[in-house]
Design a protein around this motif. Structure first.
Motif, short mmCIF file in Angstrom:
data_model
loop_
_atom_site.label_atom_id
_atom_site.label_comp_id
_atom_site.label_asym_id
_atom_site.label_seq_id
_atom_site.Cartn_x
_atom_site.Cartn_y
_atom_site.Cartn_z
N ARG A 127 12.68 -15.18 -6.14
CA ARG A 127 12.00 -14.33 -7.12
C ARG A 127 10.61 -13.94 -6.62
O ARG A 127 9.60 -14.03 -7.32
CB ARG A 127 11.96 -15.00 -8.50
N VAL A 128 10.61 -13.49 -5.36
CA VAL A 128 9.39 -13.13 -4.64
C VAL A 128 9.46 -11.68 -4.22
O VAL A 128 10.51 -11.17 -3.84
CB VAL A 128 9.24 -14.03 -3.38
N CYS A 129 8.33 -11.00 -4.30
CA CYS A 129 8.17 -9.68 -3.71
C CYS A 129 6.82 -9.65 -3.01
O CYS A 129 5.81 -10.08 -3.58
CB CYS A 129 8.23 -8.59 -4.78
N LEU A 130 6.80 -9.19 -1.76
CA LEU A 130 5.52 -9.14 -1.03
C LEU A 130 5.47 -7.90 -0.16
O LEU A 130 6.50 -7.36 0.26
CB LEU A 130 5.31 -10.41 -0.21
N SER A 131 4.25 -7.45 0.12
CA SER A 131 4.07 -6.26 0.95
C SER A 131 2.75 -6.32 1.70
O SER A 131 1.75 -6.84 1.19
CB SER A 131 4.09 -4.99 0.09
N TYR A 132 2.78 -5.78 2.91
CA TYR A 132 1.59 -5.61 3.74
C TYR A 132 1.50 -4.13 4.09
O TYR A 132 2.49 -3.51 4.51
CB TYR A 132 1.72 -6.46 5.00
N VAL A 133 0.30 -3.55 3.91
CA VAL A 133 0.07 -2.13 4.18
C VAL A 133 -1.26 -2.00 4.90
O VAL A 133 -2.25 -2.64 4.51
CB VAL A 133 0.05 -1.32 2.86
N MET A 134 -1.28 -1.18 5.96
CA MET A 134 -2.49 -1.07 6.78
C MET A 134 -2.65 0.36 7.30
O MET A 134 -1.75 1.18 7.14
CB MET A 134 -2.43 -2.08 7.93
N ASN A 135 -3.78 0.64 7.94
CA ASN A 135 -3.94 1.97 8.54
C ASN A 135 -3.96 1.94 10.07
O ASN A 135 -3.77 2.99 10.70
CB ASN A 135 -5.20 2.69 8.01
N GLN A 136 -4.19 0.79 10.69
CA GLN A 136 -4.13 0.71 12.15
C GLN A 136 -2.69 0.47 12.58
O GLN A 136 -2.12 -0.59 12.33
CB GLN A 136 -5.01 -0.43 12.68
N MET A 137 -2.11 1.47 13.21
CA MET A 137 -0.72 1.35 13.65
C MET A 137 -0.63 0.50 14.92
O MET A 137 -1.55 0.46 15.73
CB MET A 137 -0.13 2.73 13.90
N LYS A 138 0.50 -0.18 15.05
CA LYS A 138 0.85 -0.88 16.27
C LYS A 138 2.19 -0.34 16.76
O LYS A 138 2.93 0.29 16.01
CB LYS A 138 0.95 -2.40 16.03
#
Length: 383
Positions: free
Chosen positions: A352-363
């Motif tokens: 019952r988990v939801c997580l997200s990572y969002v960034m502007n420096q692309m790899k």
């Protein structure tokens, strides 16, 4: 290159102190410029962090309401639209696409099922003829007519081949045929606004002032990153719809509805939209889906080497299951996806988990990278 110190904002439940430490390391060791991370457990936020800068020159701080293009993390919002329609009895994933979009049945595609769109197995992973530049993506009708006229690159349903940009138009046109609304409007009206998610598939100009700049990766010494063989399926896919950061940072891209690659949000916005899927369909006081509709995402569609990503991938309806190449969760029935350059989303019904990572420096990564992976590991280690 990292920086020596960055101001981190937001909150982090004391159980997840390792997540905050990992978030800081992304700046000091892994080159993040601006980023956000958020997570819910049992439908409640336990982490909501942001920090750094919204531009390469580091003149604008990444604020609480900063949003940015998340590339293919956008796809999971189109999946949500499809699940909502299925939940309402308006869409059958096992029905033929031509039941909703008759023109799609041209040139050997008459037996394509809606679930093939969801699992990248429809055999139309690129445009043909290819688009001249990113501006071709801004003409919805031209894009869907291009896809409808094509012959499939393989027999639909027999394998996956990442529909990097085309998937959004395929699902989006089915949504439009059923509802009469564009997928951006349907998502806004039926999902984002009820859940309070600051996520946009097609953005009004009034929001431009808070959009972060996407920053391309610096090429590694002696390597050019992902460079497929000329003439191969991967090469044909990525040549068919050019969409570099020079396009992504323009007003035209931000306003266009590009539902596989052009959505804008931050980690909190992604998590607010997706959390119902991890919690039997309900979150933040909204009953978005039935429990049975949530479990549809776990219906395996393909399992094997992906013809475009060239990695083994096991797809459910839309989302993928973790594997050794994409270890986004220790739970084998967790579902995830990610965007070019590094953004990620995990929906884990068991935990019952939801997580997200969002960034502007692309790899140099097509689907997520070690920054999001490290945050996910720190989160699960703390759970």
């Amino acid at each position: 290159m990292g920086v020596s110190k960055v101001d981190i904002h937001g909150f982090c439940d004391e159980r997840f102190v390792r997540v905050r430490e990992a978030f800081e390391r992304n700046f000091t060791e892994y080159g993040d410029v601006g980023a956000s991370f958020a997570a819910t457990v049992e439908g409640e936020f336990v982490v909501d962090l942001w920090g750094g800068h919204a531009d390469k020159a580091r003149t604008r701080s990444w604020e609480e309401d900063t949003i940015v293009n998340v590339y293919s993390t956008t796809k999971t919002m189109s999946f949500l639209c499809a699940f909502v329609l299925a939940d309402r009895g308006l869409l059958d994933f096992h029905a033929k696409v031509t039941d909703y979009w008759p023109e799609y049945g041209q040139n050997g595609k008459h037996d394509t099922e809606v679930r093939h769109f969801m699992s990248h197995s429809a055999g139309v992973p690129g445009f043909g003829p290819k688009l001249g530049d990113a501006s071709g993506l801004y003409d919805w009708d031209a894009c869907v007519q291009n896809l409808a006229r094509q012959s499939p690159w393989w027999e639909p349903g027999t394998q996956s081949g990442y529909h990097a940009v085309t998937q959004g138009y395929l699902i989006g046109e089915v949504v439009r045929r059923i509802t009469g609304q564009s997928i951006g409007a349907f998502f806004r009206n039926e999902i984002a606004e009820p859940l309070g998610s600051d996520f946009h598939i097609g953005m009004p100009a009034t929001e431009f002032g808070r959009v972060a700049e996407m920053i391309p990766d610096e090429p590694a010494e002696g390597g050019a990153g992902f460079a497929p063989e000329p003439g191969s399926i991967p090469a044909r896919v990525f040549a068919s719809a050019p969409a570099g950061t020079d396009a992504v940072n323009t007003p035209a891209w931000r306003q266009a509805e590009i539902p596989a690659a052009g959505g804008h949000g931050n980690a909190r916005a992604v998590v607010r939209a997706q959390t119902p899927l991890a919690n039997d369909g309900s979150a933040f006081g909204v009953e978005l889906l039935s429990p049975d509709s949530c479990r549809l995402m776990l219906e395996e569609q393909t399992d094997g080497p992906d013809a475009v990503l060239t990695l083994p991938v096991r797809f459910g309806l839309g989302y993928a299951f973790p594997n050794q190449f994409m270890p986004m969760s220790p739970n084998e029935d967790a579902m995830f996806w990610g965007g070019a350059g590094g953004s990620t989303i995990v929906v884990d019904q068991k935990a019952r988990v939801c997580l997200s990572y969002v960034m502007n420096q692309m790899k140099a990564a097509i689907v997520g990278d070690r920054r999001g992976g490290g945050l996910g590991k720190a989160f699960y280690d703390s759970l």
